[in-house]
Write a protein that holds these residues in place. Structure first.
Motif, PDB file in Angstrom:
ATOM      1  N   HIS A 266       0.800  -1.218   0.000  1.00  9.67           N
ATOM      2  CA  HIS A 266       0.000   0.000   0.000  1.00  9.67           C
ATOM      3  C   HIS A 266       0.842   1.280   0.000  1.00  9.67           C
ATOM      4  O   HIS A 266       0.288   2.379   0.041  1.00  9.67           O
ATOM      5  CB  HIS A 266      -0.962  -0.002   1.190  1.00  9.67           C
ATOM      6  CG  HIS A 266      -2.051  -1.030   1.059  1.00  9.67           C
ATOM      7  ND1 HIS A 266      -1.985  -2.264   1.689  1.00  9.67           N
ATOM      8  CD2 HIS A 266      -3.206  -1.025   0.351  1.00  9.67           C
ATOM      9  CE1 HIS A 266      -3.065  -2.951   1.389  1.00  9.67           C
ATOM     10  NE2 HIS A 266      -3.827  -2.241   0.579  1.00  9.67           N
ATOM     11  N   GLN A 267       2.177   1.132  -0.044  1.00 10.20           N
ATOM     12  CA  GLN A 267       3.034   2.307  -0.100  1.00 10.20           C
ATOM     13  C   GLN A 267       2.818   3.057  -1.432  1.00 10.20           C
ATOM     14  O   GLN A 267       2.607   2.442  -2.476  1.00 10.20           O
ATOM     15  CB  GLN A 267       4.498   1.914   0.035  1.00 10.20           C
ATOM     16  CG  GLN A 267       4.897   1.401   1.406  1.00 10.20           C
ATOM     17  CD  GLN A 267       4.734   2.481   2.474  1.00 10.20           C
ATOM     18  OE1 GLN A 267       5.131   3.632   2.288  1.00 10.20           O
ATOM     19  NE2 GLN A 267       4.157   2.092   3.599  1.00 10.20           N
ATOM     20  N   PRO A 268       2.867   4.404  -1.404  1.00  8.30           N
ATOM     21  CA  PRO A 268       2.622   5.188  -2.626  1.00  8.30           C
ATOM     22  C   PRO A 268       3.522   4.802  -3.796  1.00  8.30           C
ATOM     23  O   PRO A 268       3.056   4.745  -4.942  1.00  8.30           O
ATOM     24  CB  PRO A 268       2.905   6.626  -2.165  1.00  8.30           C
ATOM     25  CG  PRO A 268       2.626   6.618  -0.700  1.00  8.30           C
ATOM     26  CD  PRO A 268       3.070   5.261  -0.223  1.00  8.30           C
ATOM     27  N   GLU A 269       4.810   4.515  -3.522  1.00  3.75           N
ATOM     28  CA  GLU A 269       5.711   4.179  -4.623  1.00  3.75           C
ATOM     29  C   GLU A 269       5.363   2.832  -5.254  1.00  3.75           C
ATOM     30  O   GLU A 269       5.542   2.640  -6.464  1.00  3.75           O
ATOM     31  CB  GLU A 269       7.182   4.186  -4.160  1.00  3.75           C
ATOM     32  CG  GLU A 269       7.494   3.246  -3.018  1.00  3.75           C
ATOM     33  CD  GLU A 269       7.359   3.881  -1.655  1.00  3.75           C
ATOM     34  OE1 GLU A 269       8.133   3.480  -0.756  1.00  3.75           O
ATOM     35  OE2 GLU A 269       6.498   4.767  -1.482  1.00  3.75           O
ATOM     36  N   VAL A 270       4.856   1.911  -4.446  1.00  6.18           N
ATOM     37  CA  VAL A 270       4.425   0.618  -4.985  1.00  6.18           C
ATOM     38  C   VAL A 270       3.145   0.786  -5.801  1.00  6.18           C
ATOM     39  O   VAL A 270       3.022   0.247  -6.909  1.00  6.18           O
ATOM     40  CB  VAL A 270       4.211  -0.408  -3.848  1.00  6.18           C
ATOM     41  CG1 VAL A 270       3.532  -1.674  -4.370  1.00  6.18           C
ATOM     42  CG2 VAL A 270       5.548  -0.752  -3.195  1.00  6.18           C
ATOM     43  N   GLN A 271       2.213   1.531  -5.286  1.00 10.51           N
ATOM     44  CA  GLN A 271       0.974   1.779  -6.019  1.00 10.51           C
ATOM     45  C   GLN A 271       1.244   2.512  -7.326  1.00 10.51           C
ATOM     46  O   GLN A 271       0.585   2.257  -8.344  1.00 10.51           O
ATOM     47  CB  GLN A 271       0.001   2.572  -5.145  1.00 10.51           C
ATOM     48  CG  GLN A 271      -0.574   1.786  -3.973  1.00 10.51           C
ATOM     49  CD  GLN A 271      -1.365   0.569  -4.432  1.00 10.51           C
ATOM     50  OE1 GLN A 271      -2.281   0.671  -5.248  1.00 10.51           O
ATOM     51  NE2 GLN A 271      -0.989  -0.603  -3.908  1.00 10.51           N
ATOM     52  N   ALA A 272       2.223   3.401  -7.322  1.00 12.89           N
ATOM     53  CA  ALA A 272       2.590   4.103  -8.551  1.00 12.89           C
ATOM     54  C   ALA A 272       3.173   3.129  -9.577  1.00 12.89           C
ATOM     55  O   ALA A 272       2.885   3.228 -10.781  1.00 12.89           O
ATOM     56  CB  ALA A 272       3.600   5.205  -8.239  1.00 12.89           C
ATOM     57  N   ALA A 273       3.981   2.180  -9.099  1.00 18.70           N
ATOM     58  CA  ALA A 273       4.559   1.175 -10.000  1.00 18.70           C
ATOM     59  C   ALA A 273       3.480   0.269 -10.574  1.00 18.70           C
ATOM     60  O   ALA A 273       3.546  -0.143 -11.737  1.00 18.70           O
ATOM     61  CB  ALA A 273       5.604   0.351  -9.253  1.00 18.70           C
ATOM     62  N   ILE A 274       2.487  -0.056  -9.760  1.00 20.82           N
ATOM     63  CA  ILE A 274       1.380  -0.901 -10.214  1.00 20.82           C
ATOM     64  C   ILE A 274       0.635  -0.230 -11.370  1.00 20.82           C
ATOM     65  O   ILE A 274       0.229  -0.884 -12.334  1.00 20.82           O
ATOM     66  CB  ILE A 274       0.421  -1.210  -9.043  1.00 20.82           C
ATOM     67  CG1 ILE A 274       1.087  -2.179  -8.067  1.00 20.82           C
ATOM     68  CG2 ILE A 274      -0.902  -1.798  -9.560  1.00 20.82           C
ATOM     69  CD1 ILE A 274       0.309  -2.421  -6.789  1.00 20.82           C
ATOM     70  N   LYS A 275       0.477   1.064 -11.286  1.00 21.01           N
ATOM     71  CA  LYS A 275      -0.259   1.799 -12.317  1.00 21.01           C
ATOM     72  C   LYS A 275       0.453   1.790 -13.673  1.00 21.01           C
ATOM     73  O   LYS A 275      -0.140   2.162 -14.699  1.00 21.01           O
ATOM     74  CB  LYS A 275      -0.506   3.233 -11.856  1.00 21.01           C
ATOM     75  CG  LYS A 275      -1.545   3.342 -10.747  1.00 21.01           C
ATOM     76  CD  LYS A 275      -1.778   4.795 -10.355  1.00 21.01           C
ATOM     77  CE  LYS A 275      -2.960   4.950  -9.395  1.00 21.01           C
ATOM     78  NZ  LYS A 275      -2.742   4.233  -8.134  1.00 21.01           N
TER      79      LYS A 275
END
Length: 321
Positions: A266-275
């Motif tokens: 749920h970290q922002p950098e992980v969510q950004a990578a998912i996108k």
């Protein structure tokens, strides 16, 4: 425009090791140096995967049976309510069959050719006799392994023999896995081979996702309108205990898991990578089956409707009859 049905990951591809006791010509995983996933990390991650909503755990590799604690990991996964799946080249299955009994919901035995010399050459090791022995051992234990046949432009000629003399003869489902290319590994199926494959989807005891074929006819994933949802549907964990994004084959970023996969996810950098799933340059033209399968199943699109009949057919033939 696709309508998303599921907004949490449903599948985990858990790489227990990249090591392998075979050297398949359409794979390069076995070339990588690799540790083994630790007991502590696997136990922690399984509990966090449950919290994240994952339903299916695919313990993979390399060769997953090389990890001596695989039975313990499978047992824990079952206790936590996961559906489990393992694909093996069968070299070690006769040795561990009893310990694996009842722990693998979808057990896949890999086959490249019904001809001993050809299969062994494709795998880079003499394993055809282990494959045939493993079928008999599995059946004696009440297991129902699927025959996973990777279809290449060359191996398609063997489909009738594989179907009639191996899968049908032993009462097992034949899964047809169209070969794919990534990082100059593997190959693309010709359009004529794609058309030759289509009738096999209608045969009893055969699983072939026709959406795979349509995707190939359409030139694969398009980065300007991606069908791929690899990162949002699938969590990929490496033997080094890292979260790989957007997928294993086209890893763009790697995030070390330090005891809390749930929070990391749920970290922002992980969510950004998912996108970025399906939108990276390397994603153009991608047809990798293991990520397209959940992508098709979790969003309404033309591929969803093409994939649905095979999914229903497999479920009926595998679990009902």
């Amino acid at each position: 425009m696709a309508f998303v049905l599921v907004r949490s990951p449903v599948l985990c591809n858990y790489y227990l090791t990249y090591r392998c006791n075979a050297k398949c010509h359409f794979c390069d995983i076995w070339e990588k140096p690799s540790p083994y996933a630790t007991e502590t990390s696997v136990k922690e991650n399984l509990r966090d995967l449950k919290r994240l909503g994952v339903k299916v755990i695919d313990f993979t590799g390399g060769e997953p049976l090389l990890h001596r604690q695989l039975p313990e990991f499978l047992s824990l996964a079952k206790k936590l309510g996961f559906i489990t799946t393992v694909t093996t080249n069968t070299l070690l299955y006769p040795k561990y069959a009893q310990r694996l009994r009842g722990l693998v919901d979808m057990l896949h035995f890999s086959l490249d050719s019904p001809i001993r010399e050809e299969h062994n050459a494709s795998r880079g090791v003499a394993c055809f006799d282990h494959f045939m022995e493993s079928i008999q051992i599995a059946r004696s234990l009440g297991e129902q392994p699927d025959i996973l046949f990777t279809v290449t432009n060359q191996s398609i000629r063997h489909l009738p023999e594989v179907y009639h003399h191996i899968s049908q003869k032993n009462g097992l489902i034949l899964i047809l896995n169209p070969v794919f290319e990534y990082n100059s590994v593997g190959e693309d199926l010709t359009q004529s081979i794609v058309q030759e494959l289509r009738p096999w989807a209608k045969k009893s005891g055969v699983y072939l996702n026709e959406a795979f074929l349509t995707l190939r006819e359409n030139g694969g994933n398009k980065i300007n309108a991606p069908i791929c949802r690899a990162a949002s549907t699938t969590i990929v964990i490496s033997p080094e205990n890292a979260l790989l994004l957007p997928c294993y084959h086209l890893t763009h970023q790697s995030f070390p898991i330090t005891g809390n996969l749930y929070d990391l996810y749920h970290q922002p950098e992980v969510q950004a990578a998912i996108k970025l799933e399906g939108r990276l340059q390397g994603c153009e033209g991608c047809t990798i089956n293991c990520y397209m399968q959940p992508s098709f199943a979790t969003q309404i699109s033309r591929y969803f409707w093409e994939a649905l009949p095979a999914t229903i057919k497999y479920s009926l033939e595998k679990w009902v009859y």
